[in-house]
Design an enzyme around this catalytic site. Structure first.
Site, mmCIF file in Angstrom:
data_model
loop_
_atom_site.group_PDB
_atom_site.id
_atom_site.type_symbol
_atom_site.label_atom_id
_atom_site.label_comp_id
_atom_site.label_asym_id
_atom_site.label_seq_id
_atom_site.Cartn_x
_atom_site.Cartn_y
_atom_site.Cartn_z
ATOM 1 N N ASP A 1 0.858 -1.193 0.000
ATOM 2 C CA ASP A 1 0.000 0.000 0.000
ATOM 3 C C ASP A 1 0.894 1.244 0.000
ATOM 4 O O ASP A 1 2.123 1.128 -0.011
ATOM 5 C CB ASP A 1 -0.963 -0.021 1.207
ATOM 6 C CG ASP A 1 -2.322 0.577 0.822
ATOM 7 O OD1 ASP A 1 -2.338 1.746 0.387
ATOM 8 O OD2 ASP A 1 -3.342 -0.122 0.933
ATOM 9 N N HIS B 1 -2.651 3.277 -4.752
ATOM 10 C CA HIS B 1 -2.096 2.794 -3.475
ATOM 11 C C HIS B 1 -0.675 2.258 -3.656
ATOM 12 O O HIS B 1 -0.333 1.187 -3.165
ATOM 13 C CB HIS B 1 -2.999 1.724 -2.865
ATOM 14 C CG HIS B 1 -4.267 2.286 -2.276
ATOM 15 N ND1 HIS B 1 -4.286 3.046 -1.132
ATOM 16 C CD2 HIS B 1 -5.568 2.203 -2.685
ATOM 17 C CE1 HIS B 1 -5.532 3.406 -0.845
ATOM 18 N NE2 HIS B 1 -6.326 2.917 -1.777
ATOM 19 N N GLU C 1 -9.436 3.019 -5.849
ATOM 20 C CA GLU C 1 -9.020 4.362 -5.452
ATOM 21 C C GLU C 1 -7.772 4.849 -6.192
ATOM 22 O O GLU C 1 -6.763 5.155 -5.570
ATOM 23 C CB GLU C 1 -8.795 4.393 -3.934
ATOM 24 C CG GLU C 1 -10.064 4.074 -3.164
ATOM 25 C CD GLU C 1 -9.894 4.105 -1.648
ATOM 26 O OE1 GLU C 1 -10.835 4.517 -0.958
ATOM 27 O OE2 GLU C 1 -8.834 3.709 -1.147
#
Ligand code: TNX
Length: 529
Positions: free
Chosen positions: A188, A259, A323
């Site tokens: 991440d 990410h 995202e």
């Protein structure tokens, strides 16, 4: 529960929930209680003939020995006073089993090795929970099999990392609840946690961050403590084998294209601007992502995957996909050139190009991809499975396109949300998710899908994101008892689900969690009883 002492022998009875019912979680398909019991003593023998069943037998002993002080001999034959494991004799359902307990013997017949393993998990839950030299196992017949083929739990080790022993305990608990998939979120923005030998800066740079964010992400407070770590490939192999012995598949997640800031910090050429970048020290959705216009991004990811695949025999690799802001791609000449050259409509289509290119690579290696539901945007990769997290709509859309779906909607299965409404509840994200709401979830949206589309819903998964989960105790607190409810969502048929009945069984079941030293949220039980 009763404990009797006669001479040096002590006898214990299995704990029962209200009305004397056998308290197994997840609730089996069919339980028929009989009169009498099987008395397990040190003279009882386990009969197992194949390697997987012998491993299962050894795991049964690992549960038994701390309670009785002895392990049972594992033999290849035996008749009375035995626990007989048989695999391949119950052909009804994958992962299914039949468990028969009578006065003279216990028989577990698995449809496959997983079924036998699950039969033993049920047997464990029929044992007393206190120490004794002889144990009464109530006579019964159980016929059981899972509702869904995918029953998972995710753990995010990017934001906070947990020791290998804890990962194993997490897997133990999954298996105990008949969940068969551990989704390991390994990378991440805030940390890259898997050793990739070809790229040493992933270890040196991407696994370390300068500061640990404390408090809510809106406050952006830091305590100044350096934070980092990663799992070596040897550790990963050890975890995967440990899981396989417990019939748990480990699915790695290597996040892309978003990410990814930790990887960019290590290798700035992977980003559109060329950096410099830092391993993120705060939470949220960050703007710097892998550059989709640069072929060297794909070379890097393929080389990474080349090291990841041999470690994980799973059919699936999770490639993230969630995202991913598009502003860097909008401003990036190479990304714009790619959009033009490939005749793509926009940056969403560019993300779809990205995912499809990785899918092609993984398919060529015999693997399938799973992605978060954003991979629907701009067009789904041809063979992708969708994990629906922002709600169930992504899952519905994917099933309608005849793609497999795993349901993980935040409203029901995000166990990073608060365990209760209590004002003293530790810091968390996303609001309040009570055990009852987890329990109430039905992964098949029958009002939105046609019956012939139901089959694309492969199962469900609870997700533990760890922005605010910095310790193993807190991780267990967030996971339990909600994971018990999630287990029943994945396993138990709708007509066998009953929340009040679940709570009765849970009161007994937490004693087993105590035996495993699980730091579950006790006050949640007090307030639900
Ligand atoms: C969204 S769920 C994320 C994670 C966060 C989580 C916090 C998903 C695919 N992405 O990066 O940790 O929210 O609840």
């Amino acid at each position: 529960m009763l404990l009797l002492c006669v001479g040096t022998a002590s006898f214990a009875q299995a704990p029962k929930a209200a009305k004397g019912q056998i308290a197994i979680i997840p609730q089996p398909v069919q339980v028929t209680a009989k009169t009498g019991f099987f008395l397990l003593t040190k003279h009882t023998v386990i009969v197992a003939t194949n390697e997987a069943d012998k491993t299962t037998a050894a795991l049964f002993n690992a549960w038994l020995e701390p309670l009785t002080g002895y392990a049972l001999p594992i033999r290849e034959s035996g008749a009375s006073n035995s626990i007989i494991l048989e695999t391949g004799h119950d052909t009804t359902h994958p992962e299914g089993y039949t468990l028969t307990v009578d006065r003279t013997r216990i028989k577990v017949r698995g449809n496959d090795a997983s079924g036998t393993f699950y039969g033993i998990q049920s047997l464990i839950q029929m044992l007393p929970v206190e120490k004794a030299t002889a144990m009464e196992v109530p006579a019964a017949t159980i016929v059981d099999y899972p509702r869904f083929s995918y029953r998972g739990m995710m753990l995010d080790v990017g934001r906070h990392m947990f020791p290998v022993d804890f990962i194993k305990k997490y897997i133990d608990l999954l298996a105990m609840h008949k969940m068969n998939t551990f989704h390991w979120h390994l990378t991440d923005d805030q940390g890259w946690r898997i050793e990739i030998k070809r790229y040493p800066r992933l270890q040196e740079v991407a696994s370390q961050r300068k500061e640990t964010s404390v408090g809510h992400y809106r406050d952006n407070k830091y305590d100044g403590t350096p934070y980092g770590g990663y799992y070596t490939q040897e550790q990963v192999k050890d975890v995967v084998k440990y899981a396989a012995d417990r019939h748990v598949t480990v699915i790695p997640e290597i996040e892309m294209p978003g990410h990814a800031q930790a990887a960019l910090a290590a290798y700035p050429y992977l980003g559109c601007t060329g950096g410099p970048y830092e391993v993120a020290t705060h939470w949220g959705v960050l703007h710097d992502v892998y550059c989709a216009g640069n072929d060297s991004t794909f070379t890097f990811l393929e080389n990474v995957l080349d090291e990841v695949l041999p470690l994980f025999p799973s059919k699936y690799v999770h490639i993230g996909g969630d995202e991913c802001p598009k502003d860097r791609w909008q401003a990036c000449p190479k990304c714009q050139a790619r959009i033009k050259a490939e005749g793509l409509k926009d940056e969403h289509a560019l993300q779809s190009y990205f995912v499809q290119r990785i899918e092609k690579y993984l398919n060529s290696k015999g693997r399938q991809i799973i992605g978060w539901d954003e991979i629907l945007e701009g067009g789904l990769a041809p063979n992708a499975t969708v994990m629906s997290w922002r709600g169930i709509e992504g899952g519905i859309a994917a099933a309608r396109q005849h793609h497999d779906v795993i349901m993980t909607p935040g409203k029901y299965l995000y166990i990073d949300h608060a365990q209760s409404n209590d004002k003293n509840e530790p810091l968390s994200i996303g609001g309040y998710l009570p055990v009852s709401q987890v329990y109430s979830y039905d992964p098949v949206p029958t009002d939105s899908l046609k019956p012939d589309e139901y089959k694309y819903i492969k199962g469900a998964q609870a997700n533990l994101w760890t922005e605010y989960v910095a310790s193993t105790d807190y991780a267990e607190y967030m996971a339990y008892p909600r994971a018990c409810a999630a287990a029943e969502v994945g396993w138990t048929p709708m007509n066998r689900k009953d929340y009040n009945n679940f709570l009765e069984r849970l009161k007994v079941h937490v004693k087993r969690l105590d035996l495993k030293d699980v730091h579950y949220a006790r006050h949640v039980l007090d307030s639900t009883s």
